[in-house]
Design a protein around this motif. Structure first.
Motif, short mmCIF file in Angstrom:
data_model
loop_
_atom_site.label_atom_id
_atom_site.label_comp_id
_atom_site.label_asym_id
_atom_site.label_seq_id
_atom_site.Cartn_x
_atom_site.Cartn_y
_atom_site.Cartn_z
N GLU A 63 0.84 -1.21 0.00
CA GLU A 63 0.00 0.00 0.00
C GLU A 63 0.87 1.25 0.00
OE1 GLU A 63 -3.26 2.19 2.89
OE2 GLU A 63 -2.70 0.11 3.27
N ARG A 64 1.90 1.27 0.83
CA ARG A 64 2.82 2.42 0.88
C ARG A 64 3.58 2.57 -0.42
NH1 ARG A 64 3.51 1.19 6.76
NH2 ARG A 64 4.67 -0.61 6.04
N SER A 65 3.96 1.45 -1.05
CA SER A 65 4.66 1.53 -2.33
C SER A 65 3.77 2.12 -3.40
CB SER A 65 5.12 0.14 -2.77
OG SER A 65 6.08 -0.37 -1.90
N ILE A 66 2.52 1.68 -3.45
CA ILE A 66 1.58 2.22 -4.44
C ILE A 66 1.38 3.71 -4.23
CG2 ILE A 66 -0.84 2.20 -5.14
CD1 ILE A 66 -0.77 -0.84 -4.83
N LEU A 67 1.21 4.12 -2.99
CA LEU A 67 1.02 5.55 -2.70
C LEU A 67 2.25 6.36 -3.08
CD1 LEU A 67 -0.88 5.41 0.70
CD2 LEU A 67 -1.78 6.08 -1.54
N HIS A 68 3.44 5.81 -2.81
CA HIS A 68 4.67 6.52 -3.15
C HIS A 68 4.79 6.72 -4.66
CE1 HIS A 68 8.88 7.68 -3.11
NE2 HIS A 68 9.09 6.76 -4.03
N ILE A 69 4.51 5.66 -5.42
CA ILE A 69 4.61 5.75 -6.88
C ILE A 69 3.52 6.65 -7.43
CG2 ILE A 69 4.61 4.41 -9.02
CD1 ILE A 69 5.59 2.02 -7.21
#
Length: 80
Positions: A55-61
């Motif tokens: 979830e954090r990776s998706i938000l970062h990208i």
């Protein structure tokens, strides 16, 4: 890690934070143009993410690329 390996590690090592952190770094360092091909897998891997790494990776990208964010939203709506 390669992108398919990073995505599958969220399912295989769901509770091992060190491996998931490595997979998350691999995803975040990949260009968003390449990650477009893996959006369905990223959305599906949210099911196997009890620690919230994907979830954090998706938000970062998504913060970096508006087009990526748009594709994620549409894919999540399609899978809802």
């Amino acid at each position: 890690l390669l992108i398919p390996s990073a995505i599958s590690s969220f399912r295989l090592f769901a509770k091992q934070a060190i491996i998931l952190n490595l997979a998350m770094r691999s995803l975040e360092s990949s260009p968003e143009e390449v990650l477009f091909f893996y959006i369905p897998q990223l959305v599906q891997s949210l099911r196997h993410d009890p620690l919230g790494f994907i979830e954090r990776s998706i938000l970062h990208i998504a913060k970096v690329s508006a087009l990526f964010a748009h594709q994620i939203i549409w894919n999540m709506n399609a899978n809802a």
